[in-house]
Motif scaffolding. Structure first.
Motif, short mmCIF file in Angstrom:
data_model
loop_
_atom_site.label_atom_id
_atom_site.label_comp_id
_atom_site.label_asym_id
_atom_site.label_seq_id
_atom_site.Cartn_x
_atom_site.Cartn_y
_atom_site.Cartn_z
N LEU A 163 5.23 -4.68 8.09
CA LEU A 163 5.30 -3.82 7.22
C LEU A 163 3.43 -3.46 7.08
O LEU A 163 3.53 -2.03 5.93
CB LEU A 163 5.83 -4.11 5.70
CG LEU A 163 7.23 -5.00 6.45
CD1 LEU A 163 8.33 -5.56 5.02
CD2 LEU A 163 7.93 -3.41 6.80
N ILE A 189 3.41 1.06 7.36
CA ILE A 189 2.65 1.61 6.30
C ILE A 189 0.60 2.84 6.25
O ILE A 189 1.36 3.63 6.37
CB ILE A 189 2.56 1.24 4.90
CG1 ILE A 189 4.00 0.29 4.01
CG2 ILE A 189 2.42 1.82 3.86
CD1 ILE A 189 3.93 -0.11 3.11
N MET A 247 2.47 5.25 8.97
CA MET A 247 2.67 6.36 8.00
C MET A 247 2.20 7.56 7.65
O MET A 247 2.04 8.56 7.15
CB MET A 247 4.19 5.82 8.13
CG MET A 247 4.99 5.42 8.48
SD MET A 247 7.17 4.48 7.61
CE MET A 247 7.17 5.77 5.99
N VAL A 248 1.24 6.55 6.86
CA VAL A 248 0.38 7.16 6.07
C VAL A 248 -0.70 8.22 7.13
O VAL A 248 -0.97 9.90 6.80
CB VAL A 248 -0.70 6.59 4.85
CG1 VAL A 248 -1.43 7.46 4.37
CG2 VAL A 248 0.68 6.34 4.02
#
Length: 151
Positions: free
Chosen positions: A28, A32, A35-36
């Motif tokens: 996870l 993240i 994705m950023v």
């Protein structure tokens, strides 16, 4: 003493399961991070679009041509060869009327090469709002192609 060893062995059974919670946490966090950072990777990329001699599109139907000038004015040719100046609302209304009558009519934008990208993009938005499913971009053939034997 043997009885005490048997008791300890029965209490210290090895677990044969894998604890996946730490792996899920790590995945996870990585998700993240990706994705950023993924959208930021494309912000500073400089590109040069290729030049090519595209073949002309042949069609039986008369195309609707929207001409965009350098200063952002629109001219509309509904297929008769007659250019008429229009503003954004007129452009949207007239092209929408053509699309209601002939939804398969080809629509092209002929933008001045000195016009900003935003001006041509706004013309595309107006055509989308008028109900045009596909928009083509018109261009002049490369003058160098005739000299190099391509065509």
């Amino acid at each position: 003493m043997q009885s005490s060893l048997r008791v300890r062995k029965s209490k210290l059974k090895l677990k044969s399961e894998i604890n996946v919670v730490p792996y899920i946490d790590v995945m996870l966090v990585l998700l993240i991070i990706f994705m950023v950072t993924a959208p930021l990777l494309n912000l500073g990329v400089n590109i040069q679009l290729p030049q090519s001699a595209a073949k002309a599109i042949t069609t039986d139907k008369r195309p609707v041509v929207v001409e965009v000038t350098e200063d952002g004015h629109y001219f509309l040719d509904l297929g008769g060869g007659k250019r008429e100046p229009v503003d954004a609302d007129e452009l949207k209304a007239k092209v929408a009327a053509v699309m209601r009558v002939n939804p398969e009519a080809p629509v092209f934008i002929s933008g001045d090469k000195r016009a900003s990208y935003n001006v041509v993009y706004q013309a595309m938005v107006l055509l989308q709002q008028a109900g045009v499913p596909k928009v083509g971009l018109a261009s002049q053939p490369d003058a160098g192609d005739a000299h190099h034997g391509r065509g």
